[in-house]
Design an enzyme around this catalytic site. Structure first.
Site, PDB file in Angstrom:
ATOM      1  N   ASP A   1      58.177  69.329 118.627  1.00  0.00           N
ATOM      2  CA  ASP A   1      57.748  70.718 118.403  1.00  0.00           C
ATOM      3  C   ASP A   1      58.495  71.240 117.184  1.00  0.00           C
ATOM      4  OD1 ASP A   1      57.057  73.401 118.496  1.00  0.00           O
ATOM      5  OD2 ASP A   1      57.347  73.589 120.662  1.00  0.00           O
TER       6      ASP A   1
ATOM      7  N   ARG B   1      57.669  74.251 115.663  1.00  0.00           N
ATOM      8  CA  ARG B   1      57.369  75.668 115.483  1.00  0.00           C
ATOM      9  C   ARG B   1      58.650  76.485 115.293  1.00  0.00           C
ATOM     10  NH1 ARG B   1      53.716  76.630 120.681  1.00  0.00           N
ATOM     11  NH2 ARG B   1      55.343  75.243 121.507  1.00  0.00           N
TER      12      ARG B   1
END
Length: 202
Positions: free
Chosen positions: A128, A130
């Protein structure tokens, strides 16, 4: 590098979930169009319902059932409408931050047996990637004092708190489980520690 944002334009958007004001933000680190979708008066308010939603073209636009993103987007807008006030921030960080091309390549790897985490890693990325600094800045620009975060992801709560945006509570957002997304949701729960109730694969 210090990040700055600018609210370039605001416009009224009527939806099936009621009327919202769309705020179009530019920023100093990328050329992406991050959006705040605001219902009601949120300035100087505490415990404001907030969904920070990362772009998912396949789920949000095409209705793909490989993930829960489109359903979460619709459900979050419904929750904000029921509350009468709130913010949905739409961040342009497709595929957990790896972009649409790599996400689609990851889909093919998933069809060969890898889960979403291992597929991203196989392509040279983190599970991930983000980031939420722009979201925190947008909430600050809107003068939101604290938020009730619509999420199943405890890491998102931790990151926003570290960025200086107080999270007063969490609002769960569990969607329908389909044959096409049950393994995706299991990976979220087991490997990414999302707070989900997921049965064994069918």
């Amino acid at each position: 590098m210090k990040v700055s944002i600018e609210d370039k334009v605001q416009t009224r958007i009527p939806t099936k979930h009621g009327e919202f004001i769309l705020h179009y933000y530019t920023n100093s680190i990328d050329d992406k169009e991050h959006i705040a979708f605001v219902k009601g008066d949120v300035a100087n308010k505490h415990d404001v319902p907030v969904r920070i939603h990362s772009e998912c073209f396949t789920g949000d636009v095409l209705g793909s059932r490989r993930c829960d993103c489109g359903e979460q987007l619709d459900m979050a807008l419904g929750l904000i409408n029921q509350a009468g006030t709130g913010v949905l921030i739409y961040l342009r960080q497709e595929g957990r931050g790896i972009g649409l091309l790599k996400k689609l390549q990851a889909y093919n790897l998933q069809d060969q047996g890898l889960d979403t985490v291992d597929a991203n890693i196989h392509l040279g990325h983190l599970a991930d990637e983000r980031q939420y600094d722009i979201a925190a800045l947008i909430l600050s620009d809107l003068k939101v004092r604290s938020i009730a975060l619509i999420t199943n992801n405890p890491q998102k709560i931790d990151e926003l708190t570290e960025l200086g945006m107080p999270v007063s509570r969490r609002i769960p957002i569990e969607t329908h489980i389909h044959l096409d997304n049950v393994d995706y949701l299991k990976t979220k729960a087991e490997r990414m520690h999302h707070l989900l109730s997921v049965p064994d694969s069918q």
